[in-house]
Write an enzyme that holds these catalytic residues in place. Structure first.
Site, PDB file in Angstrom:
ATOM      1  N   HIS A 148       2.120   5.329 -10.611  1.00  0.00           N
ATOM      2  CA  HIS A 148       1.225   4.450  -9.874  1.00  0.00           C
ATOM      3  C   HIS A 148       1.245   4.790  -8.386  1.00  0.00           C
ATOM      4  O   HIS A 148       2.069   5.581  -7.924  1.00  0.00           O
ATOM      5  CB  HIS A 148       1.635   2.982 -10.051  1.00  0.00           C
ATOM      6  CG  HIS A 148       1.259   2.413 -11.381  1.00  0.00           C
ATOM      7  ND1 HIS A 148       2.047   2.592 -12.508  1.00  0.00           N
ATOM      8  CD2 HIS A 148       0.185   1.683 -11.783  1.00  0.00           C
ATOM      9  CE1 HIS A 148       1.468   1.985 -13.535  1.00  0.00           C
ATOM     10  NE2 HIS A 148       0.341   1.430 -13.120  1.00  0.00           N
ATOM     11  N   LYS A 152       3.015   0.164  -5.084  1.00  0.00           N
ATOM     12  CA  LYS A 152       3.439  -0.693  -6.206  1.00  0.00           C
ATOM     13  C   LYS A 152       4.910  -1.057  -6.060  1.00  0.00           C
ATOM     14  O   LYS A 152       5.745  -0.191  -5.802  1.00  0.00           O
ATOM     15  CB  LYS A 152       3.190   0.011  -7.540  1.00  0.00           C
ATOM     16  CG  LYS A 152       3.403  -0.899  -8.743  1.00  0.00           C
ATOM     17  CD  LYS A 152       2.876  -0.258 -10.011  1.00  0.00           C
ATOM     18  CE  LYS A 152       3.077  -1.154 -11.222  1.00  0.00           C
ATOM     19  NZ  LYS A 152       2.390  -2.455 -11.068  1.00  0.00           N
TER      20      LYS A 152
END
Length: 263
Positions: A148, A152
């Site tokens: 990600h 995050k």
């Protein structure tokens, strides 16, 4: 209820997904009834009522779509239950107590809870469960790899954990008893039946997930890549429309997609 009269509210209107939801709700022939922001202030470019209080939003909605933070789950569950407002919940990283609040709410209101609202992720997760049921853990090592964007804050991702739970369900075990995450240093050999996780972070990757089964003779990989967060918004609006008129209960995206429940 006619889809065009369905009133949808957005918790966290100024978030990344919240802004996309503000576009996708009217595109889905529903009414954008309002949203919440932390300070109750308007969001540039979004024309709808804005509230600082989730209870006030709930009073003006048939369904609330919620991609906020785990810390808001308990008060949101209370507010939506009191107003009888259906709930589409995409917040991940819930503690056991927070999940209990969701479960309790689902006894009184209709709730769709999912770690990921992408139809593709839903299908990959289902396939992972089916494959785990026929590929024994004593012969096939299961690893889940996710990547990600660099902002995050949780790892493994909620989607990765959902895939891990699917693998565990296919094997008839609890994920908590078999998870291996964050390997570092001299960890020793891989445990038989372990369900491993690796989390990568970098750039602005929206989301990539792979479930990998490896034996001494072959490897099978299931991979999903999200190119645009809009897929989560469109999926959540689809879930909100599906919830209209549903009886209280805890549903997920397999229900929304009309998939048969595994025996």
């Amino acid at each position: 209820m006619n889809a065009q009269s369905l009133r949808i509210g957005i918790a966290g209107l100024n978030g990344r997904v919240g802004r996309l939801l503000a576009e996708e709700v009217p595109a889905g022939d529903a009414i954008l009834a309002g949203g919440t922001t932390r300070d109750g202030q308007k969001v540039a470019g979004i024309e709808c009522p804005v509230y600082a209080d989730i209870a006030e939003l709930a009073r003006h909605c048939d369904v609330v779509i919620d991609f906020t933070h785990a810390d808001t789950v308990v008060p949101h569950a209370t507010a939506l239950t009191e107003t009888g407002t259906a709930w589409v919940l995409g917040t991940t990283g819930l503690s056991p107590a927070q999940q209990q609040a969701v479960d309790a709410a689902a006894q009184k209101i209709a709730v769709v809870q999912a770690a990921n609202f992408s139809p593709g992720v839903t299908l990959v997760t289902r396939l992972a469960r089916q494959m785990a049921a026929v590929l024994p853990g004593s012969e096939y090592d299961a690893e889940i790899l996710e990547m990600h964007h660099r902002q995050k804050v949780d790892a493994p991702s909620g989607t990765a954990l959902a895939m891990g739970r699917a693998v565990a369900a296919g094997r008839g075990v609890r994920l908590e008893d078999h998870i291996e995450s964050g390997r570092d240093g001299h960890t020793g050999p891989r445990a038989d039946g372990a369900i491993g996780f690796a989390a990568l972070r970098g750039g602005q990757i929206v989301g990539e997930h792979s479930v990998i089964f490896t034996s001494g003779h072959e490897q099978i990989s299931l991979t999903h890549r999200s190119f645009d967060r809009r897929v989560y918004a469109t999926g959540a609006v689809r879930a909100a429309r599906w919830l209209s008129g549903r009886a209280p209960g805890l549903y997920d995206m397999e229900d929304v997609l009309g998939l048969d429940r595994p025996a």
